[in-house]
Design an enzyme around this catalytic site. Sequence first.
Site, PDB file in Angstrom:
ATOM      1  N   GLU A  49      43.314  13.341 -20.238  1.00  0.00           N
ATOM      2  CA  GLU A  49      42.085  14.057 -20.975  1.00  0.00           C
ATOM      3  C   GLU A  49      40.754  13.070 -20.712  1.00  0.00           C
ATOM      4  OE1 GLU A  49      41.516  16.927 -22.030  1.00  0.00           O
ATOM      5  OE2 GLU A  49      43.614  17.580 -22.339  1.00  0.00           O
ATOM      6  N   TYR A 132      37.100  15.557 -29.418  1.00  0.00           N
ATOM      7  CA  TYR A 132      37.958  16.284 -28.442  1.00  0.00           C
ATOM      8  C   TYR A 132      39.185  15.475 -28.000  1.00  0.00           C
ATOM      9  CZ  TYR A 132      39.416  18.358 -24.135  1.00  0.00           C
ATOM     10  OH  TYR A 132      40.396  18.763 -23.080  1.00  0.00           O
ATOM     11  N   ASP A 150      36.185  21.311 -25.711  1.00  0.00           N
ATOM     12  CA  ASP A 150      35.375  21.103 -24.814  1.00  0.00           C
ATOM     13  C   ASP A 150      34.217  21.856 -24.133  1.00  0.00           C
ATOM     14  OD1 ASP A 150      36.779  22.787 -23.324  1.00  0.00           O
ATOM     15  OD2 ASP A 150      37.528  21.299 -21.805  1.00  0.00           O
TER      16      ASP A 150
END
Length: 358
Positions: A49, A132, A150
């Site tokens: 991520e 996030y 996102d």
Amino acid sequence: MSHVDEIINQLTTTHITQIQTHLLEWYRQNRRDLPWRREKDPYKIWVSEVMLQQTRVETVIPYFQRFMKHFPTLSDLAAASEEEVLKEWEGLGYYSRIRNLHAAVKEVQAKYDGHVPAQKEDISQLKGVGPYTAGAVLSIAYGQPEPAVDGNVMRVFSRWYMIEDDIAQMKTRKAMERIASRLIPPEAPGDFNQALMELGATVCLPTSPCCLLCPVQEECRALATGKQTEFPRKKKKKPPRKQQVVFFMLLHEKSILVERRPKKGLLSNMWALPTIEIVEGSKSEVVMKDWLQKQGLVIKERQEIAKFEHIFSHRHWYISLQVADCSTMDTPLNEQLHWWPIEKFSQVAKASVYRKAF
Ligand code: SF4
């Protein structure tokens, strides 16, 4: 009541169930086989991520695989030196991401015995972990119904519900997180979050959404009114500031002068060629001469061997690469400058603008 609150109030159980069913079914049949999706290791999901922030999936895949070869566990990454870690990140850019990740991983090693915390308050306090990243790790690795919103998800939501708010604003992101929280099925939060992201990344594309292939086209208000490409709403960003810059490649026999970038700001703390920003209105010849004098460096002939540009998110550098032989390397230097063997500089992790120059 805000526009988003109205939307949330209007979400019916039928609508929510249809979204969940269609999206999950589509995702399970169509998801891309990405290396970080093959297991639920929170460390690997976290690294992926962080890498994926501002970077395309295709670019990330080889970096992720190489990174995992070098640092297969969180403890391996925590034990590595900054130089080693930067070397594996070299070329991915946005180096503060890896510095924060490295610091956070060390904290996890020390404070949580190497286990990525599964509590929202704990993971959210780690360096560089925003809502996030926290949501992605908690939902995908730990199966918690946390939103992970996102840019892709914001695009999808703004089209589904024709949200007029500027997606660059924090309050819009927060509002979208509230929508996501209402939609997430508690039995499959990780798949649902990834399905939303996947839809944005592969179907609900920024300029030409493939609405005919969309599994939730019946739920999409923008499609119903033919206004897909009018969403999301986003204020135009200021273009990056233009800046004339000189890179000095100063050589003495087999040594090169290198500079440690300042601790804060652009490319902070990275190894670089001495870099001089030419302030508007000043003459580069004069600035270069002054700089050399200030460092006590005496050069033989100086030559511009290349001109090129490099665009960062907020700066646009117009670079003149100047090469010169220094008469001596005995002069005491300020603490940012060092003479290194050329080979050492060629091997150390460098930002791509310096690799380009080198
Ligand atoms: Fe996006 Fe089109 Fe699907 Fe609407 S119908 S979510 S605009 S791809």
